[in-house]
Design a protein around this motif. Structure first.
Motif, mmCIF file in Angstrom:
data_model
loop_
_atom_site.group_PDB
_atom_site.id
_atom_site.type_symbol
_atom_site.label_atom_id
_atom_site.label_comp_id
_atom_site.label_asym_id
_atom_site.label_seq_id
_atom_site.Cartn_x
_atom_site.Cartn_y
_atom_site.Cartn_z
ATOM 1 N N ILE A 106 1.021 11.455 11.073
ATOM 2 C CA ILE A 106 1.625 12.589 11.792
ATOM 3 C C ILE A 106 2.876 12.124 12.557
ATOM 4 O O ILE A 106 3.902 12.795 12.555
ATOM 5 N N ALA A 107 2.793 10.935 13.158
ATOM 6 C CA ALA A 107 3.909 10.422 13.957
ATOM 7 C C ALA A 107 5.085 9.941 13.107
ATOM 8 O O ALA A 107 6.235 10.128 13.473
ATOM 9 N N TYR A 108 4.796 9.323 11.936
ATOM 10 C CA TYR A 108 5.863 8.668 11.161
ATOM 11 C C TYR A 108 6.230 9.336 9.829
ATOM 12 O O TYR A 108 7.319 9.118 9.315
ATOM 13 N N LYS A 109 5.274 10.083 9.248
ATOM 14 C CA LYS A 109 5.478 10.744 7.950
ATOM 15 C C LYS A 109 6.190 9.846 6.919
ATOM 16 O O LYS A 109 7.300 10.142 6.468
ATOM 17 N N PRO A 110 5.543 8.742 6.523
ATOM 18 C CA PRO A 110 6.170 7.849 5.538
ATOM 19 C C PRO A 110 6.330 8.550 4.185
ATOM 20 O O PRO A 110 5.502 9.382 3.818
ATOM 21 N N LYS A 111 7.407 8.220 3.467
ATOM 22 C CA LYS A 111 7.684 8.887 2.191
ATOM 23 C C LYS A 111 7.093 8.166 0.990
ATOM 24 O O LYS A 111 6.511 8.763 0.111
ATOM 25 N N ASN A 112 7.284 6.848 0.938
ATOM 26 C CA ASN A 112 6.921 6.109 -0.266
ATOM 27 C C ASN A 112 5.771 5.132 -0.003
ATOM 28 O O ASN A 112 4.689 5.258 -0.560
ATOM 29 N N TRP A 113 6.034 4.156 0.880
ATOM 30 C CA TRP A 113 5.021 3.152 1.216
ATOM 31 C C TRP A 113 4.190 3.648 2.396
ATOM 32 O O TRP A 113 4.654 4.458 3.186
ATOM 33 N N LEU A 114 2.979 3.129 2.513
ATOM 34 C CA LEU A 114 2.137 3.493 3.660
ATOM 35 C C LEU A 114 2.830 3.063 4.953
ATOM 36 O O LEU A 114 2.888 3.819 5.918
ATOM 37 N N PHE A 115 3.372 1.829 4.946
ATOM 38 C CA PHE A 115 4.119 1.347 6.109
ATOM 39 C C PHE A 115 5.552 1.061 5.692
ATOM 40 O O PHE A 115 5.786 0.199 4.843
ATOM 41 N N GLU A 116 6.465 1.822 6.266
ATOM 42 C CA GLU A 116 7.875 1.671 5.896
ATOM 43 C C GLU A 116 8.675 1.056 7.034
ATOM 44 O O GLU A 116 8.306 1.161 8.197
ATOM 45 N N GLY A 117 9.784 0.434 6.650
ATOM 46 C CA GLY A 117 10.673 -0.184 7.641
ATOM 47 C C GLY A 117 11.450 0.891 8.387
ATOM 48 O O GLY A 117 11.117 2.073 8.319
ATOM 49 N N SER A 129 13.893 4.943 6.133
ATOM 50 C CA SER A 129 12.864 5.763 5.492
ATOM 51 C C SER A 129 12.803 5.487 3.981
ATOM 52 O O SER A 129 13.824 5.426 3.309
ATOM 53 N N GLY A 130 11.591 5.318 3.466
ATOM 54 C CA GLY A 130 11.398 5.086 2.036
ATOM 55 C C GLY A 130 11.438 3.621 1.635
ATOM 56 O O GLY A 130 11.069 3.260 0.525
ATOM 57 N N GLU A 131 11.867 2.749 2.559
ATOM 58 C CA GLU A 131 11.926 1.314 2.254
ATOM 59 C C GLU A 131 10.696 0.584 2.782
ATOM 60 O O GLU A 131 10.173 0.899 3.842
ATOM 61 N N LEU A 138 0.822 -1.214 0.000
ATOM 62 C CA LEU A 138 0.000 0.000 0.000
ATOM 63 C C LEU A 138 0.856 1.264 0.000
ATOM 64 O O LEU A 138 1.884 1.327 0.672
ATOM 65 N N LYS A 139 0.396 2.246 -0.762
ATOM 66 C CA LYS A 139 1.021 3.569 -0.731
ATOM 67 C C LYS A 139 -0.016 4.532 -0.152
ATOM 68 O O LYS A 139 -1.210 4.237 -0.158
ATOM 69 N N PHE A 140 0.442 5.681 0.329
ATOM 70 C CA PHE A 140 -0.503 6.611 0.942
ATOM 71 C C PHE A 140 -1.548 7.091 -0.061
ATOM 72 O O PHE A 140 -2.688 7.350 0.297
ATOM 73 N N SER A 141 -1.155 7.146 -1.337
ATOM 74 C CA SER A 141 -2.086 7.590 -2.390
ATOM 75 C C SER A 141 -3.221 6.582 -2.621
ATOM 76 O O SER A 141 -4.216 6.892 -3.269
ATOM 77 N N ASP A 142 -3.083 5.351 -2.079
ATOM 78 C CA ASP A 142 -4.139 4.332 -2.224
ATOM 79 C C ASP A 142 -5.275 4.535 -1.220
ATOM 80 O O ASP A 142 -6.302 3.880 -1.294
#
Length: 199
Positions: free
Chosen positions: A103-114, A117-119, A63-67
């Motif tokens: 707000i807490a994590y501000k993911p860049k690419n995926w909705l849930f990142e490792g 950042s961005g992975e 999932l990406k945030f845009s989904d």
């Protein structure tokens, strides 16, 4: 087909029956314990998304945030199993949780990142999130992430949702696959009175 001069009629070959394994389902109480076990908003959000949308593990991780369509309260699952796109309804409770998480994590690419950042978050880490939740909730059953999806489908069926909608929500191409949940739904079974009671 001919084997050593003997003609074999393929249609008449007896095929062994496939075993019918019922999906494992948790009660709503057990689900609540698992979903509330983590105080970490990211871990809580991941497990809650799987249950509340009936997601497969890979669907969550891809999932990406845009989904997430917060205007229409839906999540778009692109290229899910069988190369099919589908949508799942998003509960207002999940939407609020996702906003807090963002707000807490501000993911860049995926909705849930490792941790990097961005992975993408790894499957192994997601398994561990569930494992820790089970430990905290003191649930000793061998629960897998797929049990959350099975429980979602069964709980929908028990609350009166039409099987065709459940098939659509889970992304099953055959209604036969979805019908398995009618065998684990206890609502109709609990209404059957045992003849033993009349003795």
């Amino acid at each position: 087909m001919t084997v050593r001069g003997t003609k074999i009629e393929v249609d008449k070959i007896h095929r062994p029956k496939r075993s019918k394994v019922l999906p494992n389902v948790l009660s709503k109480g057990e689900i609540k314990l698992i979903l509330n076990a983590h105080s970490n908003i990211k871990h809580k959000s991941m497990l809650s998304m799987i249950y509340s949308c009936g997601l497969r593990r890979s669907e969550l991780l891809n999932l990406k945030f845009s989904d997430i369509d917060s205007k229409r309260n839906i999540v778009l699952l692109k290229n899910a199993k069988g190369k099919k796109d589908r949508i799942a309804p998003l509960s207002p409770k999940i939407l609020k949780m996702l906003r807090d998480y963002y707000i807490a994590y501000k993911p860049k690419n995926w909705l849930f990142e490792g941790q990097i950042s961005g992975e993408q978050y790894s499957e192994q880490s997601l398994q561990n999130v569930l494992k820790q939740a089970l430990k905290k909730a003191k649930i000793s059953k061998p629960v897998s992430l797929h049990w959350l999806r099975h429980s979602y489908a069964t709980h929908l069926l028990e609350s009166g949702t039409d099987l065709r909608y459940i098939q659509e929500l889970l992304g099953h191409s055959s209604s036969k696959t979805t019908e398995i949940y009618t065998h684990v739904s206890t609502k109709s079974i609990q209404q059957i009175k045992s003849p033993f009671d009349d003795l």
